[in-house]
Design a protein around this motif. Structure first.
Motif, PDB file in Angstrom:
ATOM      1  N   GLU A  77       0.814  -1.227   0.000  1.00 48.18           N
ATOM      2  CA  GLU A  77       0.000   0.000   0.000  1.00 48.18           C
ATOM      3  C   GLU A  77       0.841   1.269   0.000  1.00 48.18           C
ATOM      4  O   GLU A  77       0.341   2.345  -0.278  1.00 48.18           O
ATOM      5  N   MET A  78       2.113   1.130   0.275  1.00 47.32           N
ATOM      6  CA  MET A  78       2.968   2.288   0.462  1.00 47.32           C
ATOM      7  C   MET A  78       3.366   2.938  -0.852  1.00 47.32           C
ATOM      8  O   MET A  78       3.687   2.266  -1.822  1.00 47.32           O
ATOM      9  N   GLY A  79       3.331   4.258  -0.859  1.00 48.49           N
ATOM     10  CA  GLY A  79       3.856   5.016  -1.986  1.00 48.49           C
ATOM     11  C   GLY A  79       5.363   5.131  -1.854  1.00 48.49           C
ATOM     12  O   GLY A  79       5.993   4.423  -1.073  1.00 48.49           O
ATOM     13  N   GLU A  80       5.939   6.057  -2.589  1.00 56.09           N
ATOM     14  CA  GLU A  80       7.389   6.251  -2.528  1.00 56.09           C
ATOM     15  C   GLU A  80       7.837   6.616  -1.119  1.00 56.09           C
ATOM     16  O   GLU A  80       8.910   6.217  -0.670  1.00 56.09           O
ATOM     17  N   SER A  81       7.003   7.394  -0.416  1.00 55.06           N
ATOM     18  CA  SER A  81       7.309   7.788   0.965  1.00 55.06           C
ATOM     19  C   SER A  81       6.008   7.958   1.731  1.00 55.06           C
ATOM     20  O   SER A  81       4.940   8.072   1.141  1.00 55.06           O
ATOM     21  N   SER A  82       6.133   7.961   3.060  1.00 57.49           N
ATOM     22  CA  SER A  82       4.971   8.152   3.934  1.00 57.49           C
ATOM     23  C   SER A  82       5.346   9.127   5.031  1.00 57.49           C
ATOM     24  O   SER A  82       6.439   9.038   5.601  1.00 57.49           O
ATOM     25  N   TYR A  83       4.418  10.038   5.339  1.00 57.10           N
ATOM     26  CA  TYR A  83       4.660  11.093   6.319  1.00 57.10           C
ATOM     27  C   TYR A  83       3.612  11.048   7.419  1.00 57.10           C
ATOM     28  O   TYR A  83       2.456  10.729   7.168  1.00 57.10           O
ATOM     29  N   TRP A  84       4.038  11.400   8.652  1.00 57.39           N
ATOM     30  CA  TRP A  84       3.131  11.505   9.789  1.00 57.39           C
ATOM     31  C   TRP A  84       3.355  12.857  10.450  1.00 57.39           C
ATOM     32  O   TRP A  84       4.496  13.330  10.563  1.00 57.39           O
ATOM     33  N   ASN A  85       2.257  13.462  10.866  1.00 56.14           N
ATOM     34  CA  ASN A  85       2.356  14.714  11.608  1.00 56.14           C
ATOM     35  C   ASN A  85       3.071  14.476  12.924  1.00 56.14           C
ATOM     36  O   ASN A  85       3.169  13.347  13.399  1.00 56.14           O
ATOM     37  N   LYS A  86       3.541  15.555  13.517  1.00 52.82           N
ATOM     38  CA  LYS A  86       4.328  15.455  14.760  1.00 52.82           C
ATOM     39  C   LYS A  86       3.592  14.692  15.852  1.00 52.82           C
ATOM     40  O   LYS A  86       4.182  13.911  16.574  1.00 52.82           O
ATOM     41  N   ASP A  87       2.285  14.871  15.955  1.00 52.56           N
ATOM     42  CA  ASP A  87       1.538  14.187  17.014  1.00 52.56           C
ATOM     43  C   ASP A  87       1.308  12.702  16.714  1.00 52.56           C
ATOM     44  O   ASP A  87       0.918  11.948  17.596  1.00 52.56           O
ATOM     45  N   ALA A  88       1.564  12.258  15.487  1.00 53.78           N
ATOM     46  CA  ALA A  88       1.367  10.858  15.118  1.00 53.78           C
ATOM     47  C   ALA A  88       2.674  10.167  14.736  1.00 53.78           C
ATOM     48  O   ALA A  88       2.662   9.043  14.236  1.00 53.78           O
ATOM     49  N   GLY A  89       3.797  10.815  15.015  1.00 52.71           N
ATOM     50  CA  GLY A  89       5.095  10.267  14.642  1.00 52.71           C
ATOM     51  C   GLY A  89       5.390   8.910  15.252  1.00 52.71           C
ATOM     52  O   GLY A  89       5.949   8.033  14.601  1.00 52.71           O
ATOM     53  N   SER A  90       4.975   8.715  16.505  1.00 50.90           N
ATOM     54  CA  SER A  90       5.243   7.421  17.146  1.00 50.90           C
ATOM     55  C   SER A  90       4.456   6.300  16.463  1.00 50.90           C
ATOM     56  O   SER A  90       4.922   5.172  16.370  1.00 50.90           O
ATOM     57  N   ARG A  91       3.285   6.619  15.951  1.00 49.32           N
ATOM     58  CA  ARG A  91       2.488   5.629  15.199  1.00 49.32           C
ATOM     59  C   ARG A  91       3.212   5.252  13.905  1.00 49.32           C
ATOM     60  O   ARG A  91       3.258   4.091  13.525  1.00 49.32           O
ATOM     61  N   GLY A  92       3.798   6.238  13.255  1.00 49.29           N
ATOM     62  CA  GLY A  92       4.564   5.974  12.046  1.00 49.29           C
ATOM     63  C   GLY A  92       5.745   5.064  12.317  1.00 49.29           C
ATOM     64  O   GLY A  92       6.029   4.142  11.545  1.00 49.29           O
ATOM     65  N   GLN A  93       6.433   5.294  13.410  1.00 52.47           N
ATOM     66  CA  GLN A  93       7.561   4.434  13.790  1.00 52.47           C
ATOM     67  C   GLN A  93       7.082   3.018  14.064  1.00 52.47           C
ATOM     68  O   GLN A  93       7.732   2.048  13.680  1.00 52.47           O
ATOM     69  N   GLU A  94       5.933   2.907  14.709  1.00 53.33           N
ATOM     70  CA  GLU A  94       5.378   1.597  15.057  1.00 53.33           C
ATOM     71  C   GLU A  94       5.002   0.792  13.812  1.00 53.33           C
ATOM     72  O   GLU A  94       5.382  -0.370  13.687  1.00 53.33           O
ATOM     73  N   VAL A  95       4.296   1.404  12.873  1.00 50.91           N
ATOM     74  CA  VAL A  95       3.831   0.665  11.697  1.00 50.91           C
ATOM     75  C   VAL A  95       4.956   0.351  10.718  1.00 50.91           C
ATOM     76  O   VAL A  95       4.812  -0.543   9.887  1.00 50.91           O
ATOM     77  N   ASN A  96       6.071   1.050  10.827  1.00 48.62           N
ATOM     78  CA  ASN A  96       7.181   0.829   9.905  1.00 48.62           C
ATOM     79  C   ASN A  96       8.362   0.088  10.516  1.00 48.62           C
ATOM     80  O   ASN A  96       9.346  -0.168   9.820  1.00 48.62           O
ATOM     81  N   ALA A  97       8.280  -0.275  11.775  1.00 51.69           N
ATOM     82  CA  ALA A  97       9.413  -0.917  12.456  1.00 51.69           C
ATOM     83  C   ALA A  97       9.895  -2.167  11.723  1.00 51.69           C
ATOM     84  O   ALA A  97      11.101  -2.361  11.515  1.00 51.69           O
ATOM     85  N   GLU A  98       8.977  -3.016  11.323  1.00 47.29           N
ATOM     86  CA  GLU A  98       9.364  -4.249  10.627  1.00 47.29           C
ATOM     87  C   GLU A  98      10.023  -3.942   9.288  1.00 47.29           C
ATOM     88  O   GLU A  98      11.043  -4.546   8.932  1.00 47.29           O
ATOM     89  N   LEU A  99       9.456  -3.001   8.537  1.00 47.98           N
ATOM     90  CA  LEU A  99      10.003  -2.660   7.225  1.00 47.98           C
ATOM     91  C   LEU A  99      11.389  -2.038   7.344  1.00 47.98           C
ATOM     92  O   LEU A  99      12.266  -2.283   6.510  1.00 47.98           O
ATOM     93  N   ILE A 100      11.596  -1.257   8.393  1.00 47.24           N
ATOM     94  CA  ILE A 100      12.916  -0.669   8.642  1.00 47.24           C
ATOM     95  C   ILE A 100      13.914  -1.773   8.974  1.00 47.24           C
ATOM     96  O   ILE A 100      15.015  -1.821   8.426  1.00 47.24           O
ATOM     97  N   LYS A 101      13.515  -2.675   9.859  1.00 54.48           N
ATOM     98  CA  LYS A 101      14.385  -3.774  10.279  1.00 54.48           C
ATOM     99  C   LYS A 101      14.817  -4.624   9.084  1.00 54.48           C
ATOM    100  O   LYS A 101      15.964  -5.061   9.001  1.00 54.48           O
ATOM    101  N   LEU A 102      13.916  -4.846   8.132  1.00 49.80           N
ATOM    102  CA  LEU A 102      14.220  -5.666   6.958  1.00 49.80           C
ATOM    103  C   LEU A 102      14.885  -4.871   5.829  1.00 49.80           C
ATOM    104  O   LEU A 102      15.236  -5.430   4.797  1.00 49.80           O
ATOM    105  N   GLY A 103      15.032  -3.563   6.024  1.00 48.22           N
ATOM    106  CA  GLY A 103      15.685  -2.737   5.025  1.00 48.22           C
ATOM    107  C   GLY A 103      14.806  -2.358   3.853  1.00 48.22           C
ATOM    108  O   GLY A 103      15.302  -1.970   2.795  1.00 48.22           O
ATOM    109  N   LEU A 104      13.487  -2.447   4.026  1.00 42.05           N
ATOM    110  CA  LEU A 104      12.562  -2.104   2.945  1.00 42.05           C
ATOM    111  C   LEU A 104      12.273  -0.610   2.887  1.00 42.05           C
ATOM    112  O   LEU A 104      11.921  -0.086   1.826  1.00 42.05           O
ATOM    113  N   VAL A 105      12.380   0.062   4.014  1.00 47.32           N
ATOM    114  CA  VAL A 105      12.221   1.516   4.071  1.00 47.32           C
ATOM    115  C   VAL A 105      13.326   2.096   4.944  1.00 47.32           C
ATOM    116  O   VAL A 105      13.923   1.388   5.759  1.00 47.32           O
ATOM    117  N   VAL A 106      13.590   3.368   4.747  1.00 42.54           N
ATOM    118  CA  VAL A 106      14.547   4.097   5.581  1.00 42.54           C
ATOM    119  C   VAL A 106      13.862   5.348   6.111  1.00 42.54           C
ATOM    120  O   VAL A 106      12.988   5.921   5.445  1.00 42.54           O
TER     121      VAL A 106
END
Length: 158
Positions: A77-106
């Protein structure tokens, strides 16, 4: 005593006799696995066409074997990039943790986010973008979905 030694001796002789063919067979296993038309995605083994299988690099195949169902959905579902507002930044980190760990996103650097916020009047606090591996994986997953849909039985129109 002779009977006690006969079976182990027979096993050693048999192993010695077949050692060379067994070793040649063991040497072929990696090549056979590499030509397999089965791939594991999110813990599920799928049989795919040889042409499609060859489109996935070893890195993509390895990544898919470790990707969860939620990770598959997220990268598709992801586009080239995904952005979260400052108040939702922790949610962005949470939903992308696995993809970051596997090197799929930075993660996008905070300085880059601050410049974009100032330029566009936004309040982004967290962002990620697909890596080269993420792009390859996403493209391959889309090909798998397209092949699957192509193989669905066609219902004749009434």
């Amino acid at each position: 005593m002779t009977k006690a030694l006969a079976w182990p001796l027979l096993a050693v002789v048999a192993l010695a006799s077949f050692w060379s063919p067994l070793q040649r067979t063991a040497d072929l296993v990696p090549a056979l696995v590499g030509r397999s038309d089965t791939i594991t995605i999110a813990g599920l083994s799928l049989k795919i066409g040889q042409n499609l299988h060859s489109q996935a690099s070893p890195e993509v195949r390895e990544t898919l074997a470790h990707l969860s169902k939620a990770g598959v959905e997220r990268i598709l579902e992801m586009g080239e990039s995904s952005y979260w507002n400052k108040d939702a930044g922790s949610r962005g980190q949470e939903v992308n943790a696995e993809l970051i760990k596997l090197g799929l996103v930075v993660e996008i650097a905070q300085s880059e986010l601050d410049a974009r916020n100032q330029r566009e009047g936004r309040s982004y606090g967290y962002a990620v973008k697909r890596s080269a591996l993420g792009e390859q994986t996403q493209a391959f997953l889309r090909s798998v979905v397209a092949e699957f849909v192509q193989e669905l039985p066609k219902d004749p129109k009434p």
